[in-house]
Design an enzyme around this catalytic site. Structure first.
Site, PDB file in Angstrom:
ATOM      1  N   HIS A  40      -7.477  -5.736  10.441  1.00 41.23           N
ATOM      2  CA  HIS A  40      -7.338  -5.493   9.003  1.00 41.23           C
ATOM      3  C   HIS A  40      -5.932  -5.844   8.524  1.00 41.23           C
ATOM      4  O   HIS A  40      -4.977  -5.828   9.302  1.00 41.23           O
ATOM      5  CB  HIS A  40      -7.691  -4.047   8.640  1.00 41.23           C
ATOM      6  CG  HIS A  40      -6.652  -3.035   9.039  1.00 41.23           C
ATOM      7  ND1 HIS A  40      -6.750  -2.263  10.173  1.00 41.23           N
ATOM      8  CD2 HIS A  40      -5.482  -2.666   8.447  1.00 41.23           C
ATOM      9  CE1 HIS A  40      -5.713  -1.454  10.259  1.00 41.23           C
ATOM     10  NE2 HIS A  40      -4.917  -1.684   9.215  1.00 41.23           N
TER      11      HIS A  40
ATOM     12  N   GLU B 154      -9.732  -2.024   5.358  1.00 43.07           N
ATOM     13  CA  GLU B 154     -10.400  -1.728   6.613  1.00 43.07           C
ATOM     14  C   GLU B 154     -11.604  -2.651   6.833  1.00 43.07           C
ATOM     15  O   GLU B 154     -12.080  -3.301   5.884  1.00 43.07           O
ATOM     16  CB  GLU B 154     -10.859  -0.260   6.620  1.00 43.07           C
ATOM     17  CG  GLU B 154      -9.736   0.747   6.392  1.00 43.07           C
ATOM     18  CD  GLU B 154      -8.877   0.985   7.625  1.00 43.07           C
ATOM     19  OE1 GLU B 154      -8.697   0.052   8.436  1.00 43.07           O
ATOM     20  OE2 GLU B 154      -8.386   2.115   7.789  1.00 43.07           O
TER      21      GLU B 154
ATOM     22  N   ASP C 157      -7.738  -3.821  14.700  1.00 43.68           N
ATOM     23  CA  ASP C 157      -9.121  -4.218  14.393  1.00 43.68           C
ATOM     24  C   ASP C 157      -9.169  -5.403  13.427  1.00 43.68           C
ATOM     25  O   ASP C 157     -10.224  -5.756  12.913  1.00 43.68           O
ATOM     26  CB  ASP C 157      -9.921  -3.046  13.821  1.00 43.68           C
ATOM     27  CG  ASP C 157      -9.299  -2.447  12.560  1.00 43.68           C
ATOM     28  OD1 ASP C 157      -8.311  -3.021  12.043  1.00 43.68           O
ATOM     29  OD2 ASP C 157      -9.789  -1.405  12.096  1.00 43.68           O
TER      30      ASP C 157
ATOM     31  N   ASP D 195       0.818  -1.209   0.000  1.00 42.71           N
ATOM     32  CA  ASP D 195       0.000   0.000   0.000  1.00 42.71           C
ATOM     33  C   ASP D 195       0.853   1.261   0.000  1.00 42.71           C
ATOM     34  O   ASP D 195       2.072   1.208   0.148  1.00 42.71           O
ATOM     35  CB  ASP D 195      -0.943   0.010   1.215  1.00 42.71           C
ATOM     36  CG  ASP D 195      -0.259  -0.426   2.502  1.00 42.71           C
ATOM     37  OD1 ASP D 195       0.900  -0.025   2.720  1.00 42.71           O
ATOM     38  OD2 ASP D 195      -0.866  -1.169   3.294  1.00 42.71           O
TER      39      ASP D 195
END
Length: 274
Positions: free
Chosen positions: A138, A143, A136, A67
Site C-alpha cells: 500500500h 490499504e 502489503d 496522511d
C-alpha cells in the site's frame, strides 16, 4: 516506471535527495508531497544537510503530507504533523504557513477532505510526491482494496497496518483505527512520484508493485500508470525483481544521456547515407 537500484539505504537517501534538490533549485516555488514513515527519514536527513551545507533554499516551497491519524493531537509524538516537524520542517527554512497536513481532529471528514483536495489544487498541484510502500504494497494509507480512483478521505486501517505500527505506539491497542489519506487518484495526479523502499521486508511488495499486475490489492501498482514515476531501491528491496539487469541498463543509458555522451549511445558514429 524508472527503477533505480542503489547499494544500501544511505545511497537510496542520497539519490532520492538529488531528485528533490534538483527540483527545488530549478523551481524554487515548487510543491512537494511528503510522506511520514521510517524509509523517508534518510532522505529528510540528506535534505537537511543540503540546506545547511549547500544552501538549499526551501523558503518558497509548499508541502502537503500524505496522511494523518484521526484523533491524535498535533503534539502527539506519533502524529504525522509532529513527526514531520521533528524530522524535517524545523530544520530547514520552510515557511510554516506553507506546510500542510490533513486535519486528523476534524470529525467532519467529508468537508475537511474536500478542503485538503482544494488546497492542493489552489497550490497548482504537487510537483513531486515522496512515497514509501507498506509490506502489503500500500501507499499512504490506501490499504489493499482501495479504489484506484480514490481521493482524500478517511480510511479504516487493516490489522496488518495496526500490527506494523504497534511498535511506534507501544501497543497495538493504542494505534488509531482511522486515518485521513490522500487517495490514489490524488497521488497519481502529481507531476512526478518518487517511491522509496529499503530492506528485505519490502522485496515482495516492491516486486508486486513494479512487475505484477496493476490491482487495487496492491495500491502501489497504480504507479505503473504514472507518466513519471521513479522507484529508488536498495539491493535488499530489489532482490525479488526479475528484470534487474534491464533496469541497470536503462540507468546506464540515462547517465550517458544526462552527461551528453552521444557517441557512446551510437549517435553520430555512422555517416549519413549518400
Amino acid at each position: 516506471m524508472r527503477v533505480v537500484i542503489e547499494k544500501d539505504a544511505d545511497a537510496v537517501a542520497v539519490r532520492a535527495a538529488r531528485f528533490v534538490a534538483d527540483l527545488v533549485r530549478r523551481k524554487p516555488a515548487c510543491v512537494l508531497g511528503l510522506a511520514r514513515g521510517e524509509t523517508p527519514l534518510g532522505l529528510y536527513r540528506e535534505l537537511i544537510r543540503l540546506h545547511r551545507e549547500e544552501g538549499l533554499d526551501f523558503s518558497r516551497v509548499t508541502t502537503f503530507n500524505l496522511d494523518e491519524y484521526v484523533g491524535l493531537e498535533v503534539t502527539h509524538p506519533q502524529s504525522c504533523r509532529h513527526a514531520m516537524q521533528q524530522n524535517l520542517l524545523r530544520h530547514v527554512n520552510l515557511d510554516p504557513a506553507r506546510t500542510h497536513v490533513p486535519d486528523g481532529l476534524s470529525l467532519d471528514f467529508e468537508s475537511s477532505c474536500q478542503q485538503y483536495e482544494q488546497m492542493i489544487c489552489d497550490a497548482g498541484g504537487i510537483d513531486l510526491q515522496v512515497l514509501g510502500i507498506g509490506s502489503d504494497g500500500h501507499i499512504a494509507f490506501n490499504e489493499p482494496g482501495s479504489s484506484l480512483g480514490s481521493r482524500t478521505r478517511v480510511k479504516s486501517l487493516t490489522g496488518e497496518t495496526l500490527r506494523d505500527n504497534a511498535r511506534l505506539f507501544g501497543s497495538e491497542d493504542l494505534v488509531p483505527r482511522l486515518a485521513i489519506t490522500m487517495g490514489i487518484a490524488t497521488i497519481i495526479e502529481s507531476r512526478r512520484c518518487l517511491l522509496l523502499a529499503t530492506g528485505s521486508g519490502k522485496a515482495s511488495a516492491v516486486r508486486s508493485a513494479i512487475e505484477g499486475p496493476m490491482t487495487a490489492q496492491v495500491t502501489a501498482s497504480a504507479l505503473q500508470l504514472h507518466r513519471d514515476a521513479i522507484v529508488v531501491l536498495d539491493e535488499e528491496a530489489a532482490s525479488w525483481l526479475t528484470r534487474r539487469a534491464y533496469y541497470a541498463e536503462v540507468e546506464a543509458t540515462q547517465a550517458l544521456l544526462e552527461t551528453g555522451q552521444w557517441r557512446q549511445l551510437g549517435i553520430g558514429k555512422q555517416a549519413a547515407p549518400a
